[in-house]
Enzyme design. Structure first.
Site, PDB file in Angstrom:
ATOM      1  N   GLY A 151       0.812  -1.202   0.000  1.00 35.22           N
ATOM      2  CA  GLY A 151       0.000   0.000   0.000  1.00 35.22           C
ATOM      3  C   GLY A 151       0.852   1.262   0.000  1.00 35.22           C
ATOM      4  N   SER A 152       0.362   2.299   0.652  1.00 33.57           N
ATOM      5  CA  SER A 152       1.036   3.590   0.612  1.00 33.57           C
ATOM      6  C   SER A 152       2.383   3.592   1.319  1.00 33.57           C
ATOM      7  CB  SER A 152       0.138   4.669   1.215  1.00 33.57           C
ATOM      8  OG  SER A 152      -0.948   4.946   0.350  1.00 33.57           O
TER       9      SER A 152
END
Length: 255
Positions: A151-152
């Site tokens: 993810g981020s």
């Protein structure tokens, strides 16, 4: 957290404080071996000498010189219970760290299993079969063994690649969007081309610090394009974040 008891035949077995701790602490069973911290620190807990295989082997032929060591972790039972409660019926994991020290405060994985039941010779077969047959796979410690997309968090790898290559710097900004929306269409394949449409709402020009603060997908997508696929891939491959851990149990915070 665990306590030791004797069954009717005098055999020792563990009783664990709470099911929320089943994944990090694991279990020790006369029938099914051990898992988690019980497996990782078995020599210290049993007083069998050092961590290296030779010391453990030699200790088996010597008279016991001391009782097993205590193992203290930084896990908070309150936070561990809260993490399991918030995960509810979902399959998942929660890891909470103390940012000042790196201590592990919670290391939760759901669904949980009955570690005390597996440890008790009288209930071990039924408890282990129940955990093994559960479609939720509670014996899989999702906090340390689950494989998830980053993810981020992986934006940091993109930033490192961009900074180290000189493609971006702290002042690199995205031009203001027109009409509240900035559409850029391109495609990305395995060979390095990009496809699809990304859009950036609002008109604020984001520098590196602000883009990271708001976790701006557009800023990082364009930073990746400026860096280039080859340079980004080299940095990705060099990152520890994509190397699988050899550990199957959580690291102890303190012992």
């Amino acid at each position: 957290m665990p306590r030791t008891r004797r069954d009717a035949s005098g055999e020792l077995y563990r009783v664990y404080a709470d099911r929320s701790l089943s994944a990090p602490l694991g279990y020790v069973s006369s029938l099914y071996g051990s898992a988690g911290l019980e497996a990782a620190d078995s020599s210290a807990l049993l007083g069998l000498g050092g961590d290296d295989p030779l010391s453990r082997a030699l200790a088996k032929f010597r008279a016991p010189t001391k009782q097993g060591d205590d193992l203290r972790t930084s896990l908070s039972l309150t936070l561990q219970r809260l993490a399991v409660r918030l995960l509810g019926a979902d399959r998942g994991a929660v890891v909470a760290l103390d940012p000042r020290t790196g201590d592990v405060l919670a290391l939760a994985s759901t669904p949980t299993f009955d570690a005390s039941g597996i440890a008790d010779p009288a209930t071990a077969r039924a408890a282990f079969s129940a955990a093994l047959d559960d479609p939720g796979q509670p014996l899989l410690d999702r906090a340390t063994q689950g494989l998830y997309v980053p993810g981020s968090a992986f934006k940091i790898v993109t930033a490192i690649a961009g900074f180290s290559s000189g493609a971006i710097n702290a002042a690199t900004g995205i031009p203001p969007a027109t009409g509240g929306r900035d559409d850029r269409s391109f495609s990305w394949t395995a060979s390095g081309s990009l496809t699809g449409t990304i859009s950036s709402p609002g008109s604020e020009v984001l520098d590196f610090a602000r883009a990271t603060e708001v976790s701006c997908n557009i800023w990082y997508a364009l930073a990746g394009l400026r860096t280039g696929v080859r340079r980004w891939t080299r940095r990705r491959d060099a990152s520890d974040s994509v190397r699988p851990s050899r550990s199957t149990c959580p690291p102890r915070a303190r012992s």
